[in-house]
Write a protein that holds these residues in place. Structure first.
Motif, PDB file in Angstrom:
ATOM      1  N   UNK A  71       0.819  -1.216   0.000  1.00  0.00           N
ATOM      2  CA  UNK A  71       0.000   0.000   0.000  1.00  0.00           C
ATOM      3  C   UNK A  71       0.852   1.264   0.000  1.00  0.00           C
ATOM      4  N   UNK A  72       1.907   1.281   0.815  1.00  0.00           N
ATOM      5  CA  UNK A  72       2.744   2.480   0.896  1.00  0.00           C
ATOM      6  C   UNK A  72       3.438   2.755  -0.428  1.00  0.00           C
ATOM      7  N   UNK A  73       3.987   1.735  -1.048  1.00  0.00           N
ATOM      8  CA  UNK A  73       4.698   1.950  -2.306  1.00  0.00           C
ATOM      9  C   UNK A  73       3.741   2.390  -3.412  1.00  0.00           C
ATOM     10  N   UNK A  74       2.529   1.877  -3.394  1.00  0.00           N
ATOM     11  CA  UNK A  74       1.536   2.313  -4.386  1.00  0.00           C
ATOM     12  C   UNK A  74       1.171   3.776  -4.179  1.00  0.00           C
ATOM     13  N   UNK A  75       0.957   4.167  -2.927  1.00  0.00           N
ATOM     14  CA  UNK A  75       0.597   5.551  -2.611  1.00  0.00           C
ATOM     15  C   UNK A  75       1.719   6.508  -3.022  1.00  0.00           C
ATOM     16  N   UNK A  76       2.952   6.160  -2.646  1.00  0.00           N
ATOM     17  CA  UNK A  76       4.079   7.038  -2.941  1.00  0.00           C
ATOM     18  C   UNK A  76       4.345   7.126  -4.438  1.00  0.00           C
ATOM     19  N   UNK A  77       4.127   6.021  -5.157  1.00  0.00           N
ATOM     20  CA  UNK A  77       4.332   6.038  -6.603  1.00  0.00           C
ATOM     21  C   UNK A  77       3.333   6.975  -7.277  1.00  0.00           C
ATOM     22  N   UNK A  78       2.091   6.976  -6.793  1.00  0.00           N
ATOM     23  CA  UNK A  78       1.066   7.853  -7.376  1.00  0.00           C
ATOM     24  C   UNK A  78       1.364   9.310  -7.051  1.00  0.00           C
ATOM     25  N   UNK A  79       1.789   9.573  -5.805  1.00  0.00           N
ATOM     26  CA  UNK A  79       2.010  10.965  -5.381  1.00  0.00           C
ATOM     27  C   UNK A  79       3.222  11.593  -6.045  1.00  0.00           C
ATOM     28  N   UNK A  80       4.184  10.758  -6.436  1.00  0.00           N
ATOM     29  CA  UNK A  80       5.405  11.304  -7.040  1.00  0.00           C
ATOM     30  C   UNK A  80       5.399  11.195  -8.567  1.00  0.00           C
ATOM     31  N   UNK A  81       4.312  10.610  -9.088  1.00  0.00           N
ATOM     32  CA  UNK A  81       4.235  10.440 -10.552  1.00  0.00           C
ATOM     33  C   UNK A  81       4.045  11.790 -11.262  1.00  0.00           C
TER      34      UNK A  81
END
Length: 380
Positions: free
Chosen positions: A370-380
Motif C-alpha cells: 500500500x505504501x509503495x503504491x501511494x508514494x508512486x502515485x504521489x510522485x508520478x
C-alpha cells in the motif's frame, strides 16, 4: 436548565506553559479507521506494540492475579518486581524505581528536578515527551539535530551541553529514527555532560538493539560515574506489556529514587502489571524469539522499501522512519483508507516522514504494498 460555563473562564486559569503545549499524537483511532476504509481488520503500526504478544508465563501470572481479586491496592513499593530487576542487573533494589510506563518516569524526573527557566537538552527528531514534560515545568528545551545522514553530531552535542543544562534526555535507540549511538559516541556525551546535570538515558527500545555488538549497554557505561544519572527501560515494547503500563529506572543513587517516590502517586503501577513484569523478566526465551523475529522483519521490510525507491533510516528498534517524499499526514490518511495506521511525523524538518512499527510478515507485506503504491502515485 443546563448552564455551561464560558470557555474563557476556564482558559484564564490555565498556566501559559500548559496552554501552549502540543497534544501527544497516539495515532489514529482503529475504530474510526475501520469505518473510513470499510475494513474488518485494521493493521495498527503506530504505537510500537509487539505483534507476538506476551509469553505464556506472563499470561498465567495475570490470570492468577485476577483470580486473587483486584479489590485491594497494589504494593506501593513494587518490592517483588524491584528485587527481581535488581537481581537481573546486579544492582541494589533500592536504586530501582517503577513507573506507569517509562514515560511516567520522564514526567516524574521533570517534576522532581526542574525549575522554571532551567535548560533541558534532547534530540531532534525525538520523542515528543522529552520536550513536553520539561515545558510543563517552565523549562527551556534545546534540541540537538542529527546529521544529514541521521548520525550523531558530536560537535553539536558538545556545544549544547556546554550551555549548562540541568537535565539531559538521550534516547538510545532514538525514537523515531531507530538509530543508535556507539560506545564511543555515548562516552563523548557522558564526558561532555556537566557533572551538575542529570543524565537520563532512555533505553525503551534497547532489547531490540542489544544483538548489535556496537550497541553499548547504558547501565554498564554509567555504572561507575560519580555524578547523577538514570537509565530508563520498559516492559511495553519487546516484552509486549504495553497495555499494562510498567517501566523502570536504574538510578545512580537512592537519593534520586527517593525524590521520584516523593512526587509520584502512591500506587502508580498496578498489581497485575507488577506480576506480569516479574514473569516476563524470567522468560528469556520468549524475549529472544520476539527480538529475533522483529529484527528479521526490520531487515526484510527495509530492503523491500528501499528497492521501491524509498529512503528508510537504518533501524535497531522495532519501527522504521521512512521518507515518503510527500506530506506525511496526507500519506497517513491514504493508508487509513486501506486500514493501516502509521504515525505521521510533524516535527519541523521531517514533515515527509512516517514512523511505522512493524507487525507480522503478513501485515508488513500489506503495508509495503500500500505504501509503495501511494508514494508512486504521489510522485508520478
Amino acid at each position: 436548565m443546563n448552564h455551561a460555563l464560558a470557555p474563557a473562564a476556564s482558559a484564564a486559569l490555565i498556566r501559559a506553559e500548559v496552554a501552549g503545549l502540543p497534544r501527544y499524537d497516539p495515532g489514529a483511532d482503529p475504530d474510526e479507521v475501520a469505518a473510513l476504509g470499510g475494513v474488518r481488520r485494521v493493521i495498527k503500526l503506530s504505537n510500537s506494540e509487539s505483534p507476538y504478544g506476551v509469553s505464556p508465563a506472563v499470561a498465567a501470572a495475570v490470570r492468577r492475579g485476577l483470580a486473587g481479586g483486584v479489590a485491594r491496592y497494589p504494593d506501593p513499593t513494587g518490592k517483588r518486581l524491584t528485587e527481581a530487576i535488581g537481581r537481573s542487573l546486579d544492582v541494589p533494589a533500592g536504586r530501582v524505581v517503577l513507573g506507569n510506563g517509562s514515560e511516567n518516569l520522564l514526567e516524574l524526573l521533570c517534576r522532581a528536578v526542574l525549575d522554571p527557566g532551567d535548560l533541558v537538552v534532547t534530540q531532534a527528531p525525538g520523542f515528543s515527551l522529552h520536550e513536553t514534560f520539561p515545558r510543563v515545568m517552565g523549562a527551556r528545551v534545546e534540541k540537538v539535530p542529527v546529521t544529514a545522514e541521521f548520525g550523531f553530531d558530536a560537535a553539536a552535542w558538545r556545544d549544547a551541553l556546554a550551555a549548562g543544562p540541568k537535565l539531559v534526555f538521550l534516547a538510545n535507540p532514538c525514537n523515531p529514527t531507530g538509530t543508535t549511538l556507539t560506545s564511543g559516541e555515548l562516552a563523548r556525551v557522558v564526558a561532555d555532560t556537566p557533572a551538575s546535570a542529570l543524565l537520563v538515558l532512555d533505553e525503551a527500545y534497547g532489547e531490540f538493539a542489544r544483538a548489535d555488538p556496537e550497541y553499548p549497554d547504558g547501565l554498564e557505561a554509567l555504572r561507575a560515574l560519580d555524578r547523577p544519572w538514570i537509565v530508563l527501560r520498559t516492559f511495553s515494547k519487546a516484552y509486549g506489556l504495553a497495555g499494562l503500563r510498567v517501566g523502570y529506572g536504574i538510578a545512580s543513587d537512592t537519593t534520586l529514587v527517593q525524590a521520584l517516590d516523593q512526587v509520584r502517586t502512591p500506587y502508580n503501577v498496578n498489581q497485575p502489571a507488577q506480576d506480569a513484569a516479574v514473569a516476563a523478566l524470567g522468560d528469556h526465551a520468549h524475549l529472544a524469539d520476539t527480538v529475533r523475529r522483529t529484527r528479521l522483519e526490520i531487515s526484510r521490510v527495509t530492503d523491500r522499501l528501499r528497492g521501491a525507491g524509498l529512503c528508510v533510516v537504518p533501524s535497531s528498534a522495532n519501527f522504521l522512519f521512512i521518507d515518503t517524499g510527500c506530506r506525511s499526514d496526507r500519506v497517513a490518511q491514504q493508508l487509513h483508507r486501506a486500514g493501516i495506521i502509521v504515525k505521521a511525523w510533524r516535527e519541523p524538518g521531517y514533515e515527509t516522514y512516517i514512523r511505522a512499527s512493524l507487525s507480522t510478515p503478513e501485515d508488513n507485506d500489506v503495508f509495503v504494498r500500500c505504501l509503495t503504491e501511494i508514494c508512486a502515485k504521489d510522485t508520478a
